[in-house]
Motif scaffolding. Structure first.
Motif, PDB file in Angstrom:
ATOM      1  N   GLN A 220       0.576  -0.958  -0.065  1.00 55.87           N
ATOM      2  CA  GLN A 220       0.072   0.441  -0.239  1.00 55.87           C
ATOM      3  C   GLN A 220       0.546   0.977   0.168  1.00 55.87           C
ATOM      4  N   THR A 221      -0.170   2.690  -0.467  1.00 57.01           N
ATOM      5  CA  THR A 221       0.511   3.828  -0.123  1.00 57.01           C
ATOM      6  C   THR A 221       1.270   4.336   1.237  1.00 57.01           C
ATOM      7  N   GLY A 222       2.624   4.251   1.043  1.00 51.79           N
ATOM      8  CA  GLY A 222       3.391   5.142   2.429  1.00 51.79           C
ATOM      9  C   GLY A 222       4.148   3.500   3.488  1.00 51.79           C
ATOM     10  N   GLN A 223       4.077   2.355   2.536  1.00 57.95           N
ATOM     11  CA  GLN A 223       4.532   1.114   3.040  1.00 57.95           C
ATOM     12  C   GLN A 223       5.692   1.355   1.887  1.00 57.95           C
ATOM     13  N   THR A 224       7.154   0.288   3.303  1.00 59.66           N
ATOM     14  CA  THR A 224       8.381   0.359   2.506  1.00 59.66           C
ATOM     15  C   THR A 224       8.813  -1.539   2.682  1.00 59.66           C
ATOM     16  N   LEU A 239       7.119  -6.600   5.375  1.00 57.51           N
ATOM     17  CA  LEU A 239       6.824  -5.955   4.338  1.00 57.51           C
ATOM     18  C   LEU A 239       6.505  -4.049   5.817  1.00 57.51           C
ATOM     19  N   GLU A 240       7.072  -3.042   6.213  1.00 60.92           N
ATOM     20  CA  GLU A 240       6.904  -2.082   6.998  1.00 60.92           C
ATOM     21  C   GLU A 240       5.863  -1.265   6.983  1.00 60.92           C
ATOM     22  N   GLN A 241       5.505  -0.860   7.446  1.00 65.90           N
ATOM     23  CA  GLN A 241       4.151  -0.001   6.994  1.00 65.90           C
ATOM     24  C   GLN A 241       4.825   1.369   8.232  1.00 65.90           C
ATOM     25  N   THR A 242       5.480   1.053   9.448  1.00 64.52           N
ATOM     26  CA  THR A 242       6.284   1.741  10.122  1.00 64.52           C
ATOM     27  C   THR A 242       7.457   1.103  10.520  1.00 64.52           C
ATOM     28  N   PRO A 243       8.212   1.782  11.608  1.00 66.50           N
ATOM     29  CA  PRO A 243       9.763   1.928  11.497  1.00 66.50           C
ATOM     30  C   PRO A 243       9.523   0.622  12.973  1.00 66.50           C
ATOM     31  N   SER A 244       8.591   0.848  13.352  1.00 59.75           N
ATOM     32  CA  SER A 244       8.562  -0.097  14.947  1.00 59.75           C
ATOM     33  C   SER A 244       7.025  -1.605  14.221  1.00 59.75           C
ATOM     34  N   VAL A 245       6.456  -1.360  13.202  1.00 62.10           N
ATOM     35  CA  VAL A 245       5.745  -2.399  12.703  1.00 62.10           C
ATOM     36  C   VAL A 245       5.879  -3.056  11.479  1.00 62.10           C
ATOM     37  N   GLN A 246       6.588  -4.063  11.774  1.00 66.06           N
ATOM     38  CA  GLN A 246       6.698  -4.951  10.364  1.00 66.06           C
ATOM     39  C   GLN A 246       6.224  -6.097  10.630  1.00 66.06           C
TER      40      GLN A 246
END
Length: 434
Positions: A220-224, A239-246
């Motif tokens: 999704q948009t914003g994911q790395t 799949l990194e939603q935020t630096p702390s949520v993978q």
């Protein structure tokens, strides 16, 4: 009288009485002989100054200058003595025969720390072979210094639409001594992506290699998407939603030919191109609440560790004296291991620069090594608690009255005795016998 004086006296006839020690001629010849003796000694010292075992002062400094070696300035600010400089200079020849090799660098740094260039000089007994190996590992050299290199798209490298998909070409050019393992960060800035493909295209004639994602994975948009090979050589995809949520999505990837387990190709020296490719929503697969049907926009980044040519790293314990003392205690060795007075850590880099070959860069890194004693011990401890209790209560008593007590008994017993009856009365009762 010297033998020079004797030689001069023998040149004169007896008529001159040159052998008379009290004569003026003899005293003159003796003074000249003394000067000849002094000149001979100076000449001998000059000849011996060409040998390191006999040279001292400026002559010893001159011998050191042949190898570009000067006296060390010690921690207290003074220059090292002739004896210490002579000992180090005698060992420096072996250092120069190494020609800037790894062994030569180790010996030079070891000497700068105060240890002998060659540990065999310590003549450690066989039972201290472990200690010798520990001392050998005090100074370590790693050839080809690592350098972290980061590749991001250049201004002319933009996402383009190719055959109904978004595509980005990232060019990589490295000069490394060994293949490098890349880490790739693939960030989606607009729209969502499916059917992801990452392909390494060799600039030469090498075959393409890479990985692809199954249709079930959507970013999704914003994911790395973070891609790297793990210790087992297999792909580790997060799949990194935020630096702390993978979320681990490694199972969604295969190699380009469909085989498993998936693995990122290594980056070899030279030039290569990395193609990032992603599609948008797909008919019959996408869902309205997860996918977008506009082509996605994204950016790619490749990070790797490049092994640099003509470079090396030297690792040295910072608290060397304490570390060596801990080693001696561990192995029970009571002898002296230092033959030189060590230099300040700031000067170790200078020693490396003097030893390395021309055109090679050497870096010095200090490590903090601490020894811990892990010898287990079992102990049984008995503790006793002794308590002495003292009763200090004080009791005051006051007695009022007579302390002398006279007791009178006024008991009167009257007895009436009747004659005892035979075979009935007893002798110990109040019966009488009539």
């Amino acid at each position: 009288m010297s033998y020079k004086t004797d030689k001069l006296v023998d040149l004169f006839p007896d008529a001159y009485a040159a052998r008379d020690t009290e004569s003026l001629l003899y005293k003159l010849l003796d003074a000249i002989g003394a000067e000849f003796m002094a000149a001979d000694e100076a000449l001998k010292r000059l000849l011996k100054s060409h040998w390191i075992d006999y040279a001292d002062g400026a002559a010893l400094d001159g011998l050191g200058a042949i190898y570009g070696v000067t006296r060390r300035r010690l921690r207290n600010g003074t220059l090292e003595t002739d004896a210490a400089f002579r000992l180090r200079l005698k060992s420096i020849v072996a250092l120069f025969t190494g020609g800037g090799t790894v062994a030569a660098v180790k010996r030079a740094v070891r000497s700068a720390l105060g240890l002998p260039l060659d540990l065999d000089q310590l003549t450690l007994p066989p039972e201290f072979e472990g200690l010798r190996e520990e001392l050998k590992r005090l100074v370590s050299v790693r050839e080809f210094s690592p350098n972290v290199v980061r590749f991001i798209p250049r201004p002319d490298e933009i996402v383009q639409t190719v055959e109904g998909a978004s595509e980005l070409i990232l060019r990589v050019d490295i000069s490394t001594t060994e293949n490098a393992q890349p880490e790739i960060r693939w960030k989606f800035t607009k729209g969502s992506g499916r059917r992801l493909t990452l392909e390494q295209i060799q600039v030469g004639n090498g075959p393409p290699a890479g990985i692809r994602a199954t249709d079930d994975l959507v970013v999704q948009t914003g994911q790395t998407l973070v891609l790297a090979n793990g210790e087992n050589g297999q792909l580790n995809a997060l799949l990194e939603q935020t630096p702390s949520v993978q979320t681990n999505v490694s199972t969604f990837f295969t190699n380009l030919d469909g085989s498993r387990p998936a693995a990122l190709p290594e980056v070899s020296t030279g030039s290569s191109e990395w193609k990032f490719r992603a599609q948008s929503g797909l008919f019959g697969i996408s869902a309205f609440d997860t996918d977008s049907f506009d082509l996605p926009d994204f950016t790619g980044e490749l990070v790797l560790i490049e092994r640099q040519r003509l470079s090396f790293d030297v690792y040295v314990p910072y608290f060397l004296q304490q570390f060596v003392q801990d080693l001696k205690q561990r192995y029970g060795y009571s002898g002296n291991l230092f033959v030189f007075e060590g230099l300040h850590p700031d000067q170790i880099q200078t020693v490396v620069n003097q030893t390395k070959a021309a055109g090679v860069r050497g870096n010095v890194y200090f490590s903090l090594n601490f020894l811990e004693n892990h010898n287990p011990r079992e102990a049984l401890t008995l503790m006793g608690d002794h308590r002495a209790v003292e009763d200090a209560n004080v009791l005051d008593s006051l007695a009022v009255g007579s302390l002398n007590r006279d007791v009178e008994s006024h008991m009167v017993i009257e007895k009436f005795v009747m004659g005892g009856v035979f075979n009935v009365a007893t002798f110990d009762t109040h019966y009488g016998f009539l």
